[in-house]
Structure formats: structure tokens, C-alpha cells
Design a protein around this motif. Structure first.
Motif, PDB file in Angstrom:
ATOM      1  N   ASP A   8       2.205   7.908  -4.183  1.00 44.96           N
ATOM      2  CA  ASP A   8       2.381   8.197  -2.760  1.00 44.96           C
ATOM      3  C   ASP A   8       1.564   7.227  -1.907  1.00 44.96           C
ATOM      4  O   ASP A   8       2.014   6.788  -0.845  1.00 44.96           O
ATOM      5  CB  ASP A   8       1.954   9.627  -2.436  1.00 44.96           C
ATOM      6  CG  ASP A   8       2.951  10.667  -2.936  1.00 44.96           C
ATOM      7  OD1 ASP A   8       4.091  10.283  -3.276  1.00 44.96           O
ATOM      8  OD2 ASP A   8       2.585  11.860  -2.970  1.00 44.96           O
ATOM      9  N   PHE A   9       0.353   6.904  -2.368  1.00 43.95           N
ATOM     10  CA  PHE A   9      -0.488   5.964  -1.624  1.00 43.95           C
ATOM     11  C   PHE A   9       0.162   4.592  -1.580  1.00 43.95           C
ATOM     12  O   PHE A   9       0.242   3.966  -0.517  1.00 43.95           O
ATOM     13  CB  PHE A   9      -1.870   5.865  -2.271  1.00 43.95           C
ATOM     14  CG  PHE A   9      -2.734   4.798  -1.670  1.00 43.95           C
ATOM     15  CD1 PHE A   9      -3.300   4.977  -0.425  1.00 43.95           C
ATOM     16  CD2 PHE A   9      -2.963   3.613  -2.339  1.00 43.95           C
ATOM     17  CE1 PHE A   9      -4.097   3.995   0.150  1.00 43.95           C
ATOM     18  CE2 PHE A   9      -3.748   2.622  -1.784  1.00 43.95           C
ATOM     19  CZ  PHE A   9      -4.316   2.819  -0.534  1.00 43.95           C
ATOM     20  N   VAL A  10       0.656   4.114  -2.721  1.00 41.67           N
ATOM     21  CA  VAL A  10       1.277   2.789  -2.780  1.00 41.67           C
ATOM     22  C   VAL A  10       2.539   2.746  -1.927  1.00 41.67           C
ATOM     23  O   VAL A  10       2.819   1.738  -1.275  1.00 41.67           O
ATOM     24  CB  VAL A  10       1.561   2.391  -4.249  1.00 41.67           C
ATOM     25  CG1 VAL A  10       2.377   1.119  -4.327  1.00 41.67           C
ATOM     26  CG2 VAL A  10       0.259   2.246  -5.016  1.00 41.67           C
ATOM     27  N   VAL A  19       3.241  -2.629   5.088  1.00 39.45           N
ATOM     28  CA  VAL A  19       1.792  -2.480   4.949  1.00 39.45           C
ATOM     29  C   VAL A  19       1.239  -3.473   3.931  1.00 39.45           C
ATOM     30  O   VAL A  19       0.303  -4.230   4.224  1.00 39.45           O
ATOM     31  CB  VAL A  19       1.427  -1.034   4.539  1.00 39.45           C
ATOM     32  CG1 VAL A  19      -0.053  -0.926   4.199  1.00 39.45           C
ATOM     33  CG2 VAL A  19       1.790  -0.055   5.644  1.00 39.45           C
ATOM     34  N   TRP A  20       1.794  -3.487   2.735  1.00 39.49           N
ATOM     35  CA  TRP A  20       1.257  -4.367   1.692  1.00 39.49           C
ATOM     36  C   TRP A  20       1.573  -5.831   1.976  1.00 39.49           C
ATOM     37  O   TRP A  20       0.806  -6.713   1.604  1.00 39.49           O
ATOM     38  CB  TRP A  20       1.743  -3.942   0.318  1.00 39.49           C
ATOM     39  CG  TRP A  20       1.206  -2.570  -0.030  1.00 39.49           C
ATOM     40  CD1 TRP A  20       1.937  -1.447  -0.245  1.00 39.49           C
ATOM     41  CD2 TRP A  20      -0.171  -2.186  -0.153  1.00 39.49           C
ATOM     42  NE1 TRP A  20       1.105  -0.388  -0.500  1.00 39.49           N
ATOM     43  CE2 TRP A  20      -0.200  -0.816  -0.449  1.00 39.49           C
ATOM     44  CE3 TRP A  20      -1.379  -2.858  -0.035  1.00 39.49           C
ATOM     45  CZ2 TRP A  20      -1.390  -0.113  -0.640  1.00 39.49           C
ATOM     46  CZ3 TRP A  20      -2.564  -2.158  -0.224  1.00 39.49           C
ATOM     47  CH2 TRP A  20      -2.555  -0.805  -0.525  1.00 39.49           C
ATOM     48  N   GLY A  21       2.676  -6.093   2.651  1.00 43.86           N
ATOM     49  CA  GLY A  21       2.957  -7.467   3.079  1.00 43.86           C
ATOM     50  C   GLY A  21       1.925  -7.954   4.083  1.00 43.86           C
ATOM     51  O   GLY A  21       1.466  -9.102   4.023  1.00 43.86           O
ATOM     52  N   SER A  22       1.545  -7.074   5.004  1.00 42.83           N
ATOM     53  CA  SER A  22       0.514  -7.417   5.982  1.00 42.83           C
ATOM     54  C   SER A  22      -0.836  -7.630   5.313  1.00 42.83           C
ATOM     55  O   SER A  22      -1.568  -8.571   5.653  1.00 42.83           O
ATOM     56  CB  SER A  22       0.389  -6.304   7.029  1.00 42.83           C
ATOM     57  OG  SER A  22       1.591  -6.154   7.731  1.00 42.83           O
ATOM     58  N   VAL A  23      -1.182  -6.769   4.379  1.00 37.83           N
ATOM     59  CA  VAL A  23      -2.440  -6.925   3.640  1.00 37.83           C
ATOM     60  C   VAL A  23      -2.427  -8.243   2.868  1.00 37.83           C
ATOM     61  O   VAL A  23      -3.412  -8.988   2.874  1.00 37.83           O
ATOM     62  CB  VAL A  23      -2.676  -5.724   2.699  1.00 37.83           C
ATOM     63  CG1 VAL A  23      -3.836  -5.989   1.755  1.00 37.83           C
ATOM     64  CG2 VAL A  23      -2.923  -4.450   3.491  1.00 37.83           C
TER      65      VAL A  23
END
Length: 60
Positions: A8-10, A19-23
């Protein structure tokens, strides 16, 4: 937001790609900046060593 497990977090509530692309982009820019600073430092040290060995400059 409450996550029940790692999956769920991922997933980030369905916004994982954003989100992960931005990170990832942030970390890539941070690494690039770090590398650029290191390269610039090497250039400055090289210029200072050269100036110390040749005090009159290239013309003298």
C-alpha cells in the motif's frame, strides 16, 4: 493516509508513478549537482596549483 502494508505504501494511493518518479528525478538532480560540484572543485584546485607554479601568469 494509513497504509496497512508495504505494498500500500509503494502504491501511494494510486499515485505511485507520479510520487516515485518525482523522488527519482529529485535524487537524479541531487546526484548531478553533487557531481558537478566535485568537478568544479577539481578545476579550481587545478587552476590554483597552476597559478602557484606560474606566478606571473601565461604571459610572463
Amino acid at each position: 493516509m494509513i497504509w496497512r502494508n508495504v505494498s500500500d505504501f509503494v502504491a501511494m494511493g494510486g499515485y505511485a508513478l507520479y510520487v516515485w518518479g518525482s523522488v527519482g528525478m529529485f535524487l537524479a538532480c541531487l546526484a548531478g549537482e553533487w557531481l558537478a560540484l566535485g568537478w568544479r572543485r577539481k578545476d579550481i584546485v587545478r587552476e590554483l596549483r597552476h597559478a602557484r607554479q606560474h606566478p606571473g601568469g601565461e604571459d610572463a
